[in-house]
Write a protein that holds these residues in place. Structure first.
Motif, PDB file in Angstrom:
ATOM      1  N   THR A   1      46.292  39.581 -16.945  1.00  0.00           N
ATOM      2  CA  THR A   1      45.090  40.327 -16.556  1.00  0.00           C
ATOM      3  C   THR A   1      44.174  39.506 -15.657  1.00  0.00           C
ATOM      4  O   THR A   1      43.675  40.013 -14.645  1.00  0.00           O
ATOM      5  CB  THR A   1      44.339  40.835 -17.795  1.00  0.00           C
ATOM      6  OG1 THR A   1      45.219  41.675 -18.547  1.00  0.00           O
ATOM      7  CG2 THR A   1      43.102  41.611 -17.423  1.00  0.00           C
ATOM      8  N   LEU A   2      43.946  38.247 -15.998  1.00  0.00           N
ATOM      9  CA  LEU A   2      43.059  37.430 -15.160  1.00  0.00           C
ATOM     10  C   LEU A   2      43.656  37.201 -13.771  1.00  0.00           C
ATOM     11  O   LEU A   2      42.921  37.114 -12.785  1.00  0.00           O
ATOM     12  CB  LEU A   2      42.743  36.100 -15.839  1.00  0.00           C
ATOM     13  CG  LEU A   2      41.835  36.203 -17.062  1.00  0.00           C
ATOM     14  CD1 LEU A   2      41.671  34.831 -17.719  1.00  0.00           C
ATOM     15  CD2 LEU A   2      40.478  36.786 -16.702  1.00  0.00           C
ATOM     16  N   LEU A   3      44.975  37.136 -13.676  1.00  0.00           N
ATOM     17  CA  LEU A   3      45.592  36.965 -12.359  1.00  0.00           C
ATOM     18  C   LEU A   3      45.494  38.251 -11.538  1.00  0.00           C
ATOM     19  O   LEU A   3      45.326  38.200 -10.314  1.00  0.00           O
ATOM     20  CB  LEU A   3      47.040  36.518 -12.497  1.00  0.00           C
ATOM     21  CG  LEU A   3      47.216  35.132 -13.140  1.00  0.00           C
ATOM     22  CD1 LEU A   3      48.694  34.782 -13.245  1.00  0.00           C
ATOM     23  CD2 LEU A   3      46.451  34.069 -12.388  1.00  0.00           C
ATOM     24  N   VAL A   4      45.567  39.400 -12.181  1.00  0.00           N
ATOM     25  CA  VAL A   4      45.334  40.674 -11.484  1.00  0.00           C
ATOM     26  C   VAL A   4      43.906  40.688 -10.943  1.00  0.00           C
ATOM     27  O   VAL A   4      43.670  41.025  -9.774  1.00  0.00           O
ATOM     28  CB  VAL A   4      45.583  41.877 -12.413  1.00  0.00           C
ATOM     29  CG1 VAL A   4      45.104  43.175 -11.778  1.00  0.00           C
ATOM     30  CG2 VAL A   4      47.058  41.976 -12.793  1.00  0.00           C
ATOM     31  N   LEU A   5      42.952  40.266 -11.774  1.00  0.00           N
ATOM     32  CA  LEU A   5      41.552  40.229 -11.336  1.00  0.00           C
ATOM     33  C   LEU A   5      41.345  39.206 -10.222  1.00  0.00           C
ATOM     34  O   LEU A   5      40.620  39.467  -9.264  1.00  0.00           O
ATOM     35  CB  LEU A   5      40.629  39.933 -12.518  1.00  0.00           C
ATOM     36  CG  LEU A   5      40.510  41.070 -13.519  1.00  0.00           C
ATOM     37  CD1 LEU A   5      39.763  40.609 -14.768  1.00  0.00           C
ATOM     38  CD2 LEU A   5      39.825  42.270 -12.886  1.00  0.00           C
ATOM     39  N   ARG A   6      41.979  38.048 -10.343  1.00  0.00           N
ATOM     40  CA  ARG A   6      41.888  37.037  -9.275  1.00  0.00           C
ATOM     41  C   ARG A   6      42.312  37.653  -7.959  1.00  0.00           C
ATOM     42  O   ARG A   6      41.615  37.535  -6.942  1.00  0.00           O
ATOM     43  CB  ARG A   6      42.780  35.843  -9.612  1.00  0.00           C
ATOM     44  CG  ARG A   6      42.854  34.799  -8.485  1.00  0.00           C
ATOM     45  CD  ARG A   6      44.118  33.982  -8.528  1.00  0.00           C
ATOM     46  NE  ARG A   6      45.316  34.796  -8.329  1.00  0.00           N
ATOM     47  CZ  ARG A   6      46.553  34.357  -8.554  1.00  0.00           C
ATOM     48  NH1 ARG A   6      46.756  33.132  -8.988  1.00  0.00           N
ATOM     49  NH2 ARG A   6      47.587  35.154  -8.352  1.00  0.00           N
ATOM     50  N   ASP A   7      43.463  38.327  -7.968  1.00  0.00           N
ATOM     51  CA  ASP A   7      43.952  38.924  -6.738  1.00  0.00           C
ATOM     52  C   ASP A   7      43.031  40.033  -6.236  1.00  0.00           C
ATOM     53  O   ASP A   7      42.848  40.194  -5.024  1.00  0.00           O
ATOM     54  CB  ASP A   7      45.379  39.438  -6.920  1.00  0.00           C
ATOM     55  CG  ASP A   7      46.412  38.314  -6.807  1.00  0.00           C
ATOM     56  OD1 ASP A   7      46.022  37.123  -6.769  1.00  0.00           O
ATOM     57  OD2 ASP A   7      47.612  38.635  -6.750  1.00  0.00           O
ATOM     58  N   ALA A   8      42.426  40.773  -7.135  1.00  0.00           N
ATOM     59  CA  ALA A   8      41.461  41.808  -6.719  1.00  0.00           C
ATOM     60  C   ALA A   8      40.271  41.164  -6.006  1.00  0.00           C
ATOM     61  O   ALA A   8      39.793  41.683  -4.994  1.00  0.00           O
ATOM     62  CB  ALA A   8      41.000  42.627  -7.919  1.00  0.00           C
ATOM     63  N   PHE A   9      39.801  40.018  -6.509  1.00  0.00           N
ATOM     64  CA  PHE A   9      38.715  39.307  -5.819  1.00  0.00           C
ATOM     65  C   PHE A   9      39.184  38.786  -4.465  1.00  0.00           C
ATOM     66  O   PHE A   9      38.418  38.775  -3.508  1.00  0.00           O
ATOM     67  CB  PHE A   9      38.166  38.163  -6.678  1.00  0.00           C
ATOM     68  CG  PHE A   9      37.158  38.623  -7.688  1.00  0.00           C
ATOM     69  CD1 PHE A   9      35.867  38.962  -7.317  1.00  0.00           C
ATOM     70  CD2 PHE A   9      37.510  38.727  -9.025  1.00  0.00           C
ATOM     71  CE1 PHE A   9      34.937  39.405  -8.246  1.00  0.00           C
ATOM     72  CE2 PHE A   9      36.597  39.166  -9.966  1.00  0.00           C
ATOM     73  CZ  PHE A   9      35.299  39.504  -9.579  1.00  0.00           C
TER      74      PHE A   9
END
Length: 176
Positions: free
Chosen positions: A25-33
């Motif tokens: 999940t945090l890597l999905v969010l990282r990529d969204a940023f």
């Protein structure tokens, strides 16, 4: 299988972990940023199972961290964008990234305030201006050359150049 809720915990951190604490999940969010918006771009860059990505994106949409909007460039497809609640995760994401740099001894990118060019401190503050710039006021710049055998998916290629957080990555010209 571990439970995904901490219902017996009277703790705000437990509530946050229910939303962002699952693997990937945090890597999905990282990529969204970084500016990733399309399912296939998340998939290519993260190397995660399609079903897991689908579940993580759905969960982030249901929790109000991401919103799904029609992709104007591709009929029938969707883009995932950070909501205000998702954008509010920026300082925590940056702090975790900074902590990871200290633990690994590696610093692949620098994040700078667009107004003055000063690198952000570990809490995402600009030390020069004293402000906490919003993600769309932050540039991410790669440090050093790409290593031999480095990733070649469109997102990884886009991350090899300086760009503003939240700007679409990869740019349509990079995909073609």
């Amino acid at each position: 299988m571990l439970p995904s809720s901490y219902e017996r915990q009277e703790c705000s951190l437990a509530r946050a972990l229910e939303i962002v604490g699952e693997r990937w999940t945090l890597l999905v969010l990282r990529d969204a940023f970084y500016g990733v918006r399309r399912f296939n771009d998340f998939l290519a860059h993260l190397d995660m199972p399609r079903t897991v990505l689908s579940n993580r994106l759905r969960s982030l949409v249901e929790s109000g961290v991401l919103v799904k909007v029609p992709d104007p460039g591709h009929s029938g497809r969707w883009l995932y964008e950070l909501t205000d609640d998702g954008l509010a995760l920026w300082p925590a994401m940056h702090a975790l990234r900074s902590w990871g740099e200290r633990q690994s001894g590696r610093r692949p990118r620098v994040f700078t305030h667009d107004a003055c060019g000063t690198p952000l401190d570990p809490t995402a503050r600009c030390e020069s201006c004293g402000v906490l710039p919003a993600p769309n006021h932050v540039f991410v710049t790669p440090l050093g050359k790409s290593k031999r055998g480095a990733r070649t998916d469109p997102v990884a290629l886009g991350l090899r150049r300086k760009h503003r957080l939240l700007d679409l990555l990869p740019a349509d010209s990079e995909v073609a």
